[in-house]
Design a protein around this motif. Sequence first.
Motif, PDB file in Angstrom:
ATOM      1  N   GLN A 619       0.805  -1.215   0.000  1.00  0.00           N
ATOM      2  CA  GLN A 619       0.000   0.000   0.000  1.00  0.00           C
ATOM      3  C   GLN A 619       0.843   1.272   0.000  1.00  0.00           C
ATOM      4  O   GLN A 619       0.336   2.353  -0.288  1.00  0.00           O
ATOM      5  N   GLY A 620       2.119   1.148   0.361  1.00  0.00           N
ATOM      6  CA  GLY A 620       2.963   2.343   0.428  1.00  0.00           C
ATOM      7  C   GLY A 620       2.565   3.278   1.552  1.00  0.00           C
ATOM      8  O   GLY A 620       2.756   4.501   1.452  1.00  0.00           O
ATOM      9  N   TYR A 621       2.015   2.715   2.598  1.00  0.00           N
ATOM     10  CA  TYR A 621       1.494   3.537   3.691  1.00  0.00           C
ATOM     11  C   TYR A 621       1.573   2.748   4.987  1.00  0.00           C
ATOM     12  O   TYR A 621       1.391   1.530   5.008  1.00  0.00           O
ATOM     13  N   PHE A 622       1.891   3.471   6.098  1.00  0.00           N
ATOM     14  CA  PHE A 622       1.905   2.841   7.417  1.00  0.00           C
ATOM     15  C   PHE A 622       1.163   3.799   8.339  1.00  0.00           C
ATOM     16  O   PHE A 622      -0.054   3.889   8.286  1.00  0.00           O
ATOM     17  N   VAL A 623       1.885   4.561   9.163  1.00  0.00           N
ATOM     18  CA  VAL A 623       1.238   5.639   9.915  1.00  0.00           C
ATOM     19  C   VAL A 623       0.981   6.797   8.965  1.00  0.00           C
ATOM     20  O   VAL A 623      -0.020   7.506   9.055  1.00  0.00           O
ATOM     21  N   THR A 624       1.903   6.993   8.064  1.00  0.00           N
ATOM     22  CA  THR A 624       1.778   7.978   7.005  1.00  0.00           C
ATOM     23  C   THR A 624       2.419   7.382   5.760  1.00  0.00           C
ATOM     24  O   THR A 624       2.776   6.206   5.752  1.00  0.00           O
ATOM     25  N   LYS A 625       2.603   8.158   4.721  1.00  0.00           N
ATOM     26  CA  LYS A 625       3.172   7.628   3.484  1.00  0.00           C
ATOM     27  C   LYS A 625       4.592   7.111   3.726  1.00  0.00           C
ATOM     28  O   LYS A 625       5.406   7.753   4.377  1.00  0.00           O
ATOM     29  N   ILE A 626       4.884   5.916   3.212  1.00  0.00           N
ATOM     30  CA  ILE A 626       6.172   5.269   3.467  1.00  0.00           C
ATOM     31  C   ILE A 626       7.247   5.812   2.516  1.00  0.00           C
ATOM     32  O   ILE A 626       7.018   5.949   1.312  1.00  0.00           O
ATOM     33  N   ARG A 627       8.425   6.075   3.091  1.00  0.00           N
ATOM     34  CA  ARG A 627       9.584   6.426   2.270  1.00  0.00           C
ATOM     35  C   ARG A 627      10.261   5.156   1.774  1.00  0.00           C
ATOM     36  O   ARG A 627      10.058   4.068   2.318  1.00  0.00           O
ATOM     37  N   LEU A 628      11.065   5.280   0.729  1.00  0.00           N
ATOM     38  CA  LEU A 628      11.677   4.118   0.094  1.00  0.00           C
ATOM     39  C   LEU A 628      12.492   3.287   1.078  1.00  0.00           C
ATOM     40  O   LEU A 628      12.382   2.056   1.121  1.00  0.00           O
ATOM     41  N   TRP A 629      13.304   3.936   1.923  1.00  0.00           N
ATOM     42  CA  TRP A 629      14.168   3.182   2.835  1.00  0.00           C
ATOM     43  C   TRP A 629      13.341   2.454   3.900  1.00  0.00           C
ATOM     44  O   TRP A 629      13.723   1.374   4.359  1.00  0.00           O
ATOM     45  N   GLU A 630      12.181   3.042   4.253  1.00  0.00           N
ATOM     46  CA  GLU A 630      11.304   2.362   5.218  1.00  0.00           C
ATOM     47  C   GLU A 630      10.666   1.123   4.582  1.00  0.00           C
ATOM     48  O   GLU A 630      10.533   0.076   5.229  1.00  0.00           O
ATOM     49  N   ARG A 631      10.290   1.256   3.321  1.00  0.00           N
ATOM     50  CA  ARG A 631       9.725   0.101   2.622  1.00  0.00           C
ATOM     51  C   ARG A 631      10.750  -1.017   2.494  1.00  0.00           C
ATOM     52  O   ARG A 631      10.419  -2.199   2.688  1.00  0.00           O
ATOM     53  N   LEU A 632      11.983  -0.659   2.212  1.00  0.00           N
ATOM     54  CA  LEU A 632      13.046  -1.665   2.106  1.00  0.00           C
ATOM     55  C   LEU A 632      13.306  -2.337   3.455  1.00  0.00           C
ATOM     56  O   LEU A 632      13.582  -3.542   3.515  1.00  0.00           O
ATOM     57  N   LEU A 633      13.201  -1.556   4.541  1.00  0.00           N
ATOM     58  CA  LEU A 633      13.386  -2.136   5.875  1.00  0.00           C
ATOM     59  C   LEU A 633      12.274  -3.124   6.228  1.00  0.00           C
ATOM     60  O   LEU A 633      12.507  -4.107   6.934  1.00  0.00           O
ATOM     61  N   LEU A 679       3.918  13.253  13.228  1.00  0.00           N
ATOM     62  CA  LEU A 679       3.849  14.384  14.158  1.00  0.00           C
ATOM     63  C   LEU A 679       4.466  15.628  13.553  1.00  0.00           C
ATOM     64  O   LEU A 679       3.927  16.734  13.670  1.00  0.00           O
ATOM     65  N   SER A 680       5.612  15.427  12.887  1.00  0.00           N
ATOM     66  CA  SER A 680       6.305  16.553  12.256  1.00  0.00           C
ATOM     67  C   SER A 680       5.451  17.185  11.164  1.00  0.00           C
ATOM     68  O   SER A 680       5.364  18.412  11.051  1.00  0.00           O
ATOM     69  N   ASP A 681       4.808  16.339  10.359  1.00  0.00           N
ATOM     70  CA  ASP A 681       3.965  16.847   9.270  1.00  0.00           C
ATOM     71  C   ASP A 681       2.774  17.631   9.816  1.00  0.00           C
ATOM     72  O   ASP A 681       2.365  18.652   9.246  1.00  0.00           O
ATOM     73  N   LYS A 682       2.220  17.153  10.945  1.00  0.00           N
ATOM     74  CA  LYS A 682       1.076  17.847  11.534  1.00  0.00           C
ATOM     75  C   LYS A 682       1.466  19.217  12.071  1.00  0.00           C
ATOM     76  O   LYS A 682       0.719  20.191  11.960  1.00  0.00           O
TER      77      LYS A 682
END
Length: 685
Positions: A619-633, A679-682
Amino acid sequence: MKDTNENEEQFVEVKTREIDSTFYNYLIAGICFLWSAFQLYIAYFPLNTTISRSLHLAFAVALIFLLYPVKFHKQAHTKVPFYDILAFMVGIFVVLYPAIDFYGLAERPGDYLSRDIIIACVAILLLIEAGRRVLGPALGVICIIFLAYDYFGQYMPDIIAHQGASLQKLAGHMFLTTEGVFGVPIGVSASFIYLFVLFGSLLERAGAGQYFINLAFSLLGKFRGGPAKASVIASGLTGMVSGSSTANVVTVGTFTIPLMKKAGLSRVKAGAIEVAAGVNGQLMPPIMGAAAFIIAEFLGMSYTNVMVAAVIPAFACYISLFFIVHLESCKLGLKGIQESEYHSRFKIFVSGLHYLMPILVLLYTLLIAKESAISAAFNAIGFLFLIMVFQEPTKKLAQGQKISKYDVLVGFEDIFWSMVAAAKSMATIAAATALAGIIVGSISLTGLGQVLSDVVEQLAGNNILLILLLTAVMSLVLGMGLPTTANYIVVSSLVAPVILLLAYKNGFLVPAIAAHMFVFYFGILADDTPPVGIAAYAAAGIAKANPVTVGLQGFFYDLRTAILPFAFFFNNKLMLIESVNPNDPLDAKGIVWMSNPLEIGLVFIMAIIGMFAFSSILQGYFVTKIRLWERLLLIPVVPLTLVPNICSKYSIIPNEYVGYLIGAAIYAFVFMTQWMKNLSDKKLA
């Protein structure tokens, strides 16, 4: 005067048609009711297997030729033509022949009379035609190919050649013994499947389906994406008792799809979520679809064990779909519904508690009393009969109203129409299992299983993963034209032994149920696979969307279900199997089931984490939109939590518990980074 006569003739013609139609409807309803009554009778007073199977199939053939016209479109006749009446009468006679001449056939095994062979050939042709009318041409064509292979075996290429079978031997094997048409598949249909279909039909008629929908919406409707989440829960609850993906989609989707669209989901996604939820309904114990009963019969194990093995995968499927719906709702910024009728959760919950009692009776008989599935279904049906008879009078008494004669009779009327509906549903299943029996019979007649094992081994070598991929594709392709039950019987008969053999050669001690459940899962997934995903067409019709697009989106959601069979094939703990007998892994009695509740809880939690990680990757999403390195992790989290034993086997980790720890730690780390980013985005917003 001429006009008057013409009008009178037209009036007489219309009245005649009405009389014909009335008689036809009574005839169909009578046959259906008698079939259901017969099945209840043999559940309590068992008959000889050949006789009971013959009568079971005769009812199905009678209904098919009366209900379905020559042209395949699954709509009932408006007026039965003479050739269908002829097929109806001939079909009943030839299918009943093994019961009529039971003792004569028993006295001349293999030494058949000319009439035996003629009747067997006519019966097989009529069964193929009956199957074509309700299932389409696919299964009939496959049966014809297998019959041709049986007869012309000596002319086949060397790699698949055999000595061939004479017409007498072939017809006798397929119809006059319990190796073909009257083999295990139709036996399971006659004994187990019918009772559970009847149980589901009674529950639906009593109002349990609507109760489950109302309960799901009362609990989840007001939350983000509430209608879609409620759809998942409602489909899971109704799937527990319906055992049919299409019935699940139609029953629940009629109500939930419009509400999902109203909440902000597109037509395609609303239909696809219902498809994914409805298809997975066949995985949910205690009913699990018709094929699950055949798994138990093929493996010689109790149905209770099949249910136990299915628990963690089934709940992991539904919880992860719930998570996908949450992710979609977050991405689209959806809100819940505020309809006032869903505010009283407790009132709705209490209003249908009596619908849960038959299910509890079923589970008690199976799991605690440890009686057979037939006894469990019979007891649950008997209990449900009582509920349906007293349901309306009890409601009137609770409301302080006077009870009328109709209030007493309405329960009996509901029971009657439930029995009629169950019979109509079973006609398709009986035809599918009878024709699938021809394929099973071909394998036992020709030794095709060993031949196929050699062919597959030459194609894929000893690569068990490639074998599993080929099996998955085969199940999906066959499932486009076959119902789940027939698909499972065909593929499991052909490929399941090959999978197990090659697994042993590669050092994997796999219980037979893992291979059979693998095939079962992919057969189910075929219901939403374009271009012929039946459940996708049903949902698309309700959502007013393109069925191919709905099917593709639904299959995308169900990719999480597609990885589970690979996981539990290699990690049997997902099926709550601790170990198997190394001397005889095919022996169901050699399975050691997990008993430590802490370890069971750990396996379940890790399965959920693995499925959540996989869902976020897609889905490319977790708490918010996933970055590439997070998806790889997140990618290594899936194998570390679902198949840590394989990671340990190849020395990637020291043991499976270390795998669980590393996988959970990575998942927690990604969650924290996502939470902080959110949190940062909010704050920036």
